[in-house]
Every structure is written in C-alpha cells, then in structure tokens.
Design a protein around this motif. Structure first.
Motif, mmCIF file in Angstrom:
data_model
loop_
_atom_site.group_PDB
_atom_site.id
_atom_site.type_symbol
_atom_site.label_atom_id
_atom_site.label_comp_id
_atom_site.label_asym_id
_atom_site.label_seq_id
_atom_site.Cartn_x
_atom_site.Cartn_y
_atom_site.Cartn_z
ATOM 1 N N PRO A 139 0.839 -1.216 0.000
ATOM 2 C CA PRO A 139 0.000 0.000 0.000
ATOM 3 C C PRO A 139 0.866 1.255 0.000
ATOM 4 C CG PRO A 139 -0.819 -1.587 1.611
ATOM 5 C CD PRO A 139 0.486 -2.127 1.115
ATOM 6 N N ASP A 140 2.040 1.202 0.636
ATOM 7 C CA ASP A 140 2.924 2.369 0.654
ATOM 8 C C ASP A 140 3.345 2.748 -0.765
ATOM 9 O OD1 ASP A 140 2.752 2.595 3.359
ATOM 10 O OD2 ASP A 140 4.713 1.688 3.793
ATOM 11 N N GLU A 141 3.696 1.743 -1.542
ATOM 12 C CA GLU A 141 4.087 2.002 -2.932
ATOM 13 C C GLU A 141 2.976 2.707 -3.703
ATOM 14 O OE1 GLU A 141 7.119 -1.586 -4.339
ATOM 15 O OE2 GLU A 141 5.395 -1.055 -5.610
ATOM 16 N N LEU A 142 1.745 2.227 -3.486
ATOM 17 C CA LEU A 142 0.593 2.833 -4.169
ATOM 18 C C LEU A 142 0.402 4.282 -3.721
ATOM 19 C CD1 LEU A 142 -1.985 2.737 -5.920
ATOM 20 C CD2 LEU A 142 -3.163 1.678 -3.976
ATOM 21 N N ASP A 143 0.481 4.489 -2.395
ATOM 22 C CA ASP A 143 0.329 5.847 -1.855
ATOM 23 C C ASP A 143 1.378 6.788 -2.452
ATOM 24 O OD1 ASP A 143 -1.732 4.924 -0.322
ATOM 25 O OD2 ASP A 143 -0.741 5.217 1.620
ATOM 26 N N ASP A 144 2.619 6.307 -2.474
ATOM 27 C CA ASP A 144 3.703 7.147 -2.979
ATOM 28 C C ASP A 144 3.466 7.528 -4.438
ATOM 29 O OD1 ASP A 144 4.850 6.934 -0.504
ATOM 30 O OD2 ASP A 144 6.398 5.478 -1.090
ATOM 31 N N ALA A 145 3.075 6.527 -5.228
ATOM 32 C CA ALA A 145 2.821 6.793 -6.649
ATOM 33 C C ALA A 145 1.677 7.789 -6.815
ATOM 34 C CB ALA A 145 2.511 5.489 -7.384
ATOM 35 N N TYR A 146 0.635 7.641 -5.963
ATOM 36 C CA TYR A 146 -0.514 8.543 -6.031
ATOM 37 C C TYR A 146 -0.117 9.949 -5.624
ATOM 38 C CZ TYR A 146 -5.333 10.141 -5.802
ATOM 39 O OH TYR A 146 -6.505 10.818 -6.037
ATOM 40 N N ALA A 147 0.706 10.032 -4.557
ATOM 41 C CA ALA A 147 1.163 11.337 -4.083
ATOM 42 C C ALA A 147 1.986 12.038 -5.150
ATOM 43 C CB ALA A 147 1.994 11.169 -2.804
ATOM 44 N N ALA A 148 2.751 11.232 -5.899
ATOM 45 C CA ALA A 148 3.614 11.801 -6.939
ATOM 46 C C ALA A 148 2.825 12.147 -8.204
ATOM 47 C CB ALA A 148 4.734 10.806 -7.265
ATOM 48 N N GLY A 149 1.524 11.834 -8.206
ATOM 49 C CA GLY A 149 0.708 12.131 -9.385
ATOM 50 C C GLY A 149 0.870 11.100 -10.491
ATOM 51 N N ASP A 150 1.504 9.973 -10.194
ATOM 52 C CA ASP A 150 1.717 8.934 -11.209
ATOM 53 C C ASP A 150 0.482 8.061 -11.404
ATOM 54 O OD1 ASP A 150 4.226 9.918 -11.442
ATOM 55 O OD2 ASP A 150 5.211 8.295 -10.293
ATOM 56 N N VAL A 151 -0.488 8.183 -10.494
ATOM 57 C CA VAL A 151 -1.736 7.405 -10.626
ATOM 58 C C VAL A 151 -2.900 8.386 -10.693
ATOM 59 C CG1 VAL A 151 -3.300 5.782 -9.491
ATOM 60 C CG2 VAL A 151 -0.820 5.374 -9.430
ATOM 61 N N HIS A 152 -3.671 8.265 -11.744
ATOM 62 C CA HIS A 152 -4.809 9.174 -11.936
ATOM 63 C C HIS A 152 -5.982 8.753 -11.042
ATOM 64 C CE1 HIS A 152 -8.321 10.965 -13.966
ATOM 65 N NE2 HIS A 152 -7.451 11.933 -14.299
ATOM 66 N N PRO A 153 -6.661 9.708 -10.381
ATOM 67 C CA PRO A 153 -7.781 9.345 -9.501
ATOM 68 C C PRO A 153 -8.827 8.485 -10.203
ATOM 69 C CG PRO A 153 -7.275 11.676 -9.266
ATOM 70 C CD PRO A 153 -6.413 11.174 -10.391
ATOM 71 N N GLY A 154 -9.113 8.791 -11.469
ATOM 72 C CA GLY A 154 -10.127 8.011 -12.188
ATOM 73 C C GLY A 154 -9.704 6.561 -12.345
ATOM 74 N N ASP A 155 -8.434 6.367 -12.633
ATOM 75 C CA ASP A 155 -7.934 4.994 -12.788
ATOM 76 C C ASP A 155 -7.978 4.257 -11.453
ATOM 77 O OD1 ASP A 155 -7.469 5.629 -15.425
ATOM 78 O OD2 ASP A 155 -5.339 6.133 -15.094
ATOM 79 N N LEU A 156 -7.577 4.979 -10.389
ATOM 80 C CA LEU A 156 -7.609 4.375 -9.043
ATOM 81 C C LEU A 156 -9.042 3.968 -8.690
ATOM 82 C CD1 LEU A 156 -5.988 3.792 -6.396
ATOM 83 C CD2 LEU A 156 -6.835 6.013 -5.585
ATOM 84 N N LYS A 157 -9.985 4.862 -8.999
ATOM 85 C CA LYS A 157 -11.382 4.568 -8.675
ATOM 86 C C LYS A 157 -11.892 3.371 -9.466
ATOM 87 C CE LYS A 157 -13.082 9.052 -7.046
ATOM 88 N NZ LYS A 157 -13.979 10.188 -7.326
ATOM 89 N N ALA A 158 -11.511 3.310 -10.731
ATOM 90 C CA ALA A 158 -11.972 2.192 -11.560
ATOM 91 C C ALA A 158 -11.469 0.868 -10.999
ATOM 92 C CB ALA A 158 -11.486 2.370 -13.009
ATOM 93 N N ALA A 159 -10.187 0.858 -10.557
ATOM 94 C CA ALA A 159 -9.634 -0.374 -9.979
ATOM 95 C C ALA A 159 -10.332 -0.712 -8.672
ATOM 96 C CB ALA A 159 -8.130 -0.211 -9.745
ATOM 97 N N THR A 160 -10.691 0.335 -7.907
ATOM 98 C CA THR A 160 -11.353 0.118 -6.625
ATOM 99 C C THR A 160 -12.762 -0.424 -6.814
ATOM 100 O OG1 THR A 160 -10.038 1.928 -5.727
ATOM 101 C CG2 THR A 160 -11.943 1.227 -4.436
ATOM 102 N N VAL A 161 -13.470 0.128 -7.801
ATOM 103 C CA VAL A 161 -14.821 -0.375 -8.116
ATOM 104 C C VAL A 161 -14.750 -1.859 -8.421
ATOM 105 C CG1 VAL A 161 -16.692 -0.305 -9.823
ATOM 106 C CG2 VAL A 161 -15.749 1.839 -8.900
ATOM 107 N N GLN A 162 -13.756 -2.223 -9.235
ATOM 108 C CA GLN A 162 -13.601 -3.627 -9.602
ATOM 109 C C GLN A 162 -13.348 -4.495 -8.368
ATOM 110 O OE1 GLN A 162 -10.321 -4.400 -12.282
ATOM 111 N NE2 GLN A 162 -10.697 -6.621 -12.189
ATOM 112 N N ALA A 163 -12.499 -3.988 -7.455
ATOM 113 C CA ALA A 163 -12.181 -4.746 -6.242
ATOM 114 C C ALA A 163 -13.412 -4.895 -5.349
ATOM 115 C CB ALA A 163 -11.048 -4.062 -5.478
ATOM 116 N N ILE A 164 -14.137 -3.780 -5.156
ATOM 117 C CA ILE A 164 -15.321 -3.831 -4.281
ATOM 118 C C ILE A 164 -16.344 -4.809 -4.841
ATOM 119 C CG2 ILE A 164 -17.311 -2.507 -3.441
ATOM 120 C CD1 ILE A 164 -15.411 -0.077 -3.210
ATOM 121 N N ASN A 165 -16.581 -4.707 -6.142
ATOM 122 C CA ASN A 165 -17.575 -5.608 -6.736
ATOM 123 C C ASN A 165 -17.143 -7.067 -6.626
ATOM 124 O OD1 ASN A 165 -19.524 -3.705 -7.282
ATOM 125 N ND2 ASN A 165 -18.612 -3.171 -9.294
#
Lengths: 444, 444
Positions: A329-355
C-alpha cells in the motif's frame, strides 16, 4: 517466518492449526494501531487459543465500512481465535424506542447472516465465530448488580472521559451515554473473553475497562485497536455519512456511481478513503487469499502481475496510461502522491475490487430465500412523508384484507411510531441524540 | 368534623373503616409541607383506598429521627392506606460493598421488625403495612429495560437537577447518584402505588417522576411531602449527626444524657430540634392516641391537664416553676420564645415523652429472642482499630474452634473488609461518597 513483512504471514487453512503461538500472536496483532496488554495475550497463547469480542449495534444497514473491522477479525479467525460478535440489540432497541422490538430482532438476525456471509466469502473457518445477542444477558440480575456496583465507583467525570471519543460530546449528555463505558467493560466479563477489539477511538473505554473491572473482582483484559480509517468521502467512516454508505447489496452500477462521487483529490493521500479502503481491506484480504493458496481469487491483482504484487491499476490507454502493479500500500500511496496514478484509474480499480468482494456475498443472498425474507423484515420499504394538505381530504383506507403483507407491516410501523411520538414528545430529540451516540460508538 | 383544627381529626380504630373519602383525604394530607397531585388522590379515594410508598435504606441503625416519617405514616394507616415500605437493600449493599451481603439482609430484617414494632406501639392496624425488599424486583429484566429507557431520555443535567437536594453535590458526582431519581421514579410503578411520601427535600425527584414516568408509558403519581424537621442538635436530622442519634434501644439514662446535650438555646424556636420533635412526633402521636380513645396513654400530658392539652411542662418547684399545659405546638413555641419555659424543663418533659414512646418498642424487643438475634447479626460489635506498633509483636491468633460465634463473625467481617479494600483502593472514597448520598437521600 520471522522475516516475513508485517501483514503477509501466509496461512493456508490446512496449516492454520499448526501455527506456533508466536505466529498466532503475530497474525492477531498485525496491522493494528495499538495493542494494550500484549504480553498477557502472548503468554495466554502459549497455553491455549484466545477468545475475543467485537460489538456492533444492529440499527442501520451494515455498510462497506464494516469490511474494515471484519478484515481484521479475519486474522483472528485464521489464528484460531474464538470471535464473539456482540449484536447489541438492547442499545439498538433504545435507539429505536419508536420502532417495534420485532424490527430490532430482525436486524440482529440480518447482521448475523450478513457477517457470516462475509466471512464465508473470505473462505474462513466459521466454527469459532459466535454471535451473542445483548439481551441474552444484559437484563440479568447479576449483570444488573455489577452495573450498579460500577456506577457506585465511577464518577460522572470519569465516565464522560471514558466515552469522550465515542459518545457525542454535548454539555449535558444523556445518562445512557455515560453508562456506555460501564456496559462495554462488563460485556468483556459476561462474554468471557481474553481481549476486546475495536477502533482506536475506543481507547479510553478500553482503559476504563482495564482500570475498573479489577475493582469489582474481574480480570483485566487485553485490548486491540484498529486505526481509524477515513470514509470514502473523507472524515470518519460512519453510517451518517451517505457517501460512505455503499450497501453490501448494492449493484455493481450503484457501487460504480457511489465511488465516482468519492472524495479522492489528485495527489492527496491523507484522508483519502479510497486509498484507505485498499490498504485496510483489499490488500489484507488479498494476502489472506494468497495465504490460503488462492492467489488467483484476487481479482484486483492482474493475472500477469509479479508474484509479490498486491494491487493493480490500469491506466486508460486512450490517455497513454499503462498497467501498474504495486507490492505494498505504501508504494501505491507514494505513486498517487507523486501524481503517477490518476484518480479516475484508481477509482476504476477500486470499483472492480469492491464488486469482486461483494459478488460472493450477494450470490449467497440471492440463493437464500430466508436471508432475503430477514432483510425485508429488518428494513421494510420506507414510507415517504406526504406533506399535509391545507384542505382536509377525504381518505378511504385500503381494507385490511386487501393489503399486502408489506403494506400491513408498513402501517403497523407507522402506527407504532405515531403512538411513540405522542407519548414522548419531548423525549424524541433526546432519543435521537442517543441514536447518534450509539451509532458513533459501535460503528467502526 | 369540618371544624376540627388541622391535625386533630379523631379516629378511633373502630370507626376508621367508616371514614368518608373526604375525611381520609384530610387525614392523609394533614400536617404536610406540600401535596402534589392532591386532586388526583382525592378523586381516587372516592373509588377505593390508596396505596403509598416510602423508602429507606437499611444501612446504619434506625434513630429517633425515623419517628418523624413514621408518625406521618401512622395517619396513612389510620386512613386505610396500604403502605409499602421499600427496604432498599440494593442501595444499602452498594453502600456496603466492603460488607458481606448477609449483613445487609440482616439489617433489612432489623428495619422490618423495628418499624413494625413502632407501629404496633402506636396501636395501629398492621394488615395494610407491607415491606418490600428492593432486590426482589430491582434486578429484574423488565425493571432493567425501563431503567435503560429512562437513561436514554434523561440528560445528566436533568438527573443532577432532580437529585440536587438529596444527592451530595460535588463537581463530579458518582453515576449511582445520577441514577438515583430514575430508580426512585421506577419504584412507584413497580410497587404499584398511588402516591409516594417523603421529605420536602425529595421534591425535585418527585417532579422528575411525574414528568418522566408518563414518557415510558406509566401513570403519574401524587406526591406527599413532610416538612424538614431539624435534628436534636439543630440542622438537618441525619444519621451522620451523632447528637441526633438516639437509638430506639437506648436506655432511659442514655436518652436523658443525649437530650441534655441537645441544642436548645433559651427563647430560640427556629431550628430547635427539641421543639420540632414535640411538634412533629409527640403531639401528633398524642392526637392519634386520643382519637383511639386512649388519651391516658399520653404520658407527656399530665393527668390533671384540661381535655384539650397536648403537652405538659413541669417547672422545677425549687426555682418557683409551675406546671404548664399547652393546647397546641404553637402555644408551646410562643411560651418558649417569650422565655416562659426553661430549656431544662422542656428537656426533662421531652426525655419523659421519648422514653414513653420507646418503652413499648423496647419491651417487644426484650421479649423477642429472634428480634434480638437479628439485631446482633445486623450490627455485630464493632472492632476497634488498634494503632500499629512500631516493633512487630508476635501474635498467636485464638484457635478457630475456641472462638465464640461473635468472634467468628467479627473476624469474617474484618477479612471481607480487608479483601474489599485490597481490591478497590481508589474506589473506597467513592463508595464513601455514595454512602453519604444514599443516607442523605433516604433518611427523612
């Protein structure tokens, strides 16, 4: 094994019985914010398996936030802990003075079935999961006497301090709020547990229990505390936060729509409920599956990912995005903080995980007519309030024998509510205050 | 009858059954400081006889102050009221966490026998006097649920306000003190009474009950309040005031010695406990006797006195004093204020009256071995604390089989106290606080 990073102890169910006490202790206490009485628990595990308690009041519909404590409880079950889930119907009933007791009973049953379904979906052994309904002992003479004893030892100041982070802070709290820490302490004795588990917001209640149970001759328990996880819209995860409220029975489309509305500012990690959900629910469940030898069940990790990946985000190729795998999770946070992960992409992956997490639970619900009937009884369709017309309109009620069972139930609930309002005009606001205190206390 | 002065309704027992509802109402409400819900009670008496509740915690030894509420309760019994005396053992036990429960049970029994003896000495019908032990219902599930309901409707502020005059006012009260008004309100419902009786210091608890019982679906009761009567040393009459504490079993010599120490400044009527005792106990009991056709039983009225005399003071002829008869307490007060009655003469007359009141009670005690045994069990001889010697002294305890039953009981009590102290070091001060609150609340 000692070199395994925290939170990644592999435990195939077949070998869980062969865990050493030290390994059990690591599993039980991993990923927590704080452990009080850890040495006591560690010593106990050398002798026998532990018994734990987690409480919840069967009031509103259980929401996605429940995954956070349940994911931690999954560790307990894996480590052969007997987990007692207290369905606090007495509190729920107080919370619902205006509702018939049958509703609360149905809700306790719905919670029981839903929580069971969650653990079944996680492929966990269920023989050590026990549900205890609060009213089965909270009205007993002995419990009552012990409560009297505690009230004679506890000042209003100490009770208020103990509940400071969980009971609504108003200048003049309801007495029920002041009694809260006392009841929760006694529950440890009456449920016969070795430790209680809750959010770190329970800390002062836990230290109250550690201090006061010995005063009335009972032993001091250990206390294990989860971090406070922000809700999907930021802030404390709570039933009263509608954007946090993804229901366990929401359709994939509803999940998608709600996650799209979630607060998830670009580059912002602090208070980001989406990242928090991945860290505290999705990744730990993935590790659990991996430990069970079911790595492929982690639909949120791409099939092509390296063996140590815990989460995958796929950037939209339209915008030049690529597939990225994260090992922590730290790696993901760092990438997100650095702007390397787009919020929309993160949300799409999260939707998939929740479902993916919800699918087996919903499948169990769909296949079980009794489960469905309990849900209907627990949460009958709401009656929308019709604004009063100025001119009185003649109204012919539908004859009783023509009504559907749903209509009858709805009318009964309406009548009970009206009667209660009549009898307790002033009281209602205070009941509402209590409701919030109860919900805040028991929702993790 | 309408012209009879207040407090002088003649009621021979033979005719009590023939009293009209209006006459019963006058008897029940005479000499009170205040009556709430009088109309409701008056209407009820038109239909049937009333049921009343008065509570007391069986803790310390009942002292002479108990004569004040019991004298008023005599009116109730004469007026065919069913009187339920609540022996609040739950509170007494809380008050005595350090004492074994057997002691509290024995004390409840001692209170029952003593109160019965008092009413028997007053020649009252006893078939409508009922004793109810608190623990017989205060631990029940339904009571417990109702208590939970009240806690969910009562703010700390309102509970504190309700108990303001009876629960010790400290910046952070014990929760037991806050629960006090709730329990006392519920008792009205669970004892099934029409009115509760207590000192006027109970007023806020009574209005709490009137306001909150209907909120949980129970009826509002009437409340009858005695004046606050000063103790024999002035100030509130209370167990913690040693000069007020004439015991029901004190010898005539002990009574004389204690009354001689009583605060009774020449000419001072306000706060004069001796005059108050004559007004609120001696004179009403005299009127009761007269109503019973036993005027001669009033040993505090000289045989040569006129028919309407209620009290006689004999001045010492050595100092030129004469025999004076008074027709009302006001007359006596006025004469005392004017300096026409010497404090010493007043005290001598009072000693005579008290001893006359105590004599039949003590005779019953002396003739009843069981009553004596209960008293021994309830109040075993105190163990004097021996100051610790600097040099440790070799101590050989008396062998167990050589100990008397009293010594065994004393040692058991000592051991229990030491164990409780060990387990509840910090708690003890708070228990002490509670003790005072309980005693203050329930002693009238």
């Amino acid at each position: 094994m000692a070199s395994a990073p925290e939170g990644t102890l592999p435990v195939p169910p077949a070998t869980a019985a062969q865990l050493t006490p030290a390994e059990k202790y690591q599993l039980i206490t991993q990923n927590l914010a704080e452990t009080l009485g850890g040495e006591q628990l560690r010593a106990l595990l050398e002798e026998r398996d532990a018994v734990a308690y987690w409480g919840t009041a069967p009031t509103g519909r259980p929401h996605l936030g429940y995954f956070v404590p349940l994911t931690k409880i999954a560790d307990f079950l894996t480590a052969s802990v007997e987990v007692k889930v207290l369905l606090a119907d007495v509190h729920a009933f107080l919370d619902n003075l205006k509702a018939p007791i049958e509703l609360v009973e149905a809700r306790a049953e719905y919670y029981r079935r839903l929580i069971t379904a969650v653990f079944r979906s996680l492929n966990l052994p269920l023989e050590r999961l026990k549900f205890v309904v609060g009213s089965s002992y909270q009205y007993d003479a002995k419990y009552n006497l012990d409560k009297y004893k505690l009230t004679s030892l506890t000042t209003e100041h100490d009770a208020r301090k103990a509940g400071a982070e969980v009971v609504k802070q108003v200048s003049s709290p309801l007495l029920s709020g002041l009694l809260y820490p006392l009841l929760q302490a006694l529950d440890e004795e009456y449920l016969g547990v070795d430790f209680q588990f809750g959010g770190v917001d329970q800390r002062k209640i836990f230290t109250y229990a550690e201090q006061y149970l010995p005063k009335i001759g009972y032993k001091k328990r250990s206390h294990l505390m989860n971090l406070m996880v922000p809700g999907l819209s930021g802030g404390k995860m709570s039933s009263s936060d509608p954007n946090s409220k993804i229901d366990f029975l929401d359709t994939p489309a509803q999940v998608k729509s709600k996650i799209q509305k979630a607060h998830c500012a670009p580059g912002e990690v602090e208070g980001n409920g989406v990242l928090a959900f991945i860290r505290h629910v999705v990744v730990p469940i993935g590790e659990l599956f991996k430990g069970q030898g079911r790595a492929s069940a982690r639909s949120w990790v791409d099939g092509d990912a390296p063996a140590d990946a815990v989460f995958t985000v796929k950037g939209d190729p339209k915008f030049g995005g690529s597939v990225r795998h994260f090992r922590t999770p730290d790696e993901l946070d760092d990438a997100y903080a650095a702007g390397d992960v787009h919020p929309g992409d993160l949300k799409a992956a999260t939707v998939q995980a929740i479902n993916a997490l919800l699918a087996p639970i919903q499948a169990e619900f769909a296949a079980d007519a009794e489960f469905q009937a309990v849900e209907q009884r627990a949460y009958p369709p709401e009656v929308k309030a019709v604004p009063a017309k100025k001119k009185e309109k003649k109204y012919t009620p539908k004859p009783e024998h023509l009504k559907t069972p749903e209509e009858k139930a709805r009318d009964a609930a309406k009548a009970a509510e009206a009667a209660a309002k009549e009898g307790a005009k002033k009281g209602l606001n205070e009941v509402e205050q209590l409701r919030e205190a109860v919900v805040d206390t028991l929702s993790q």
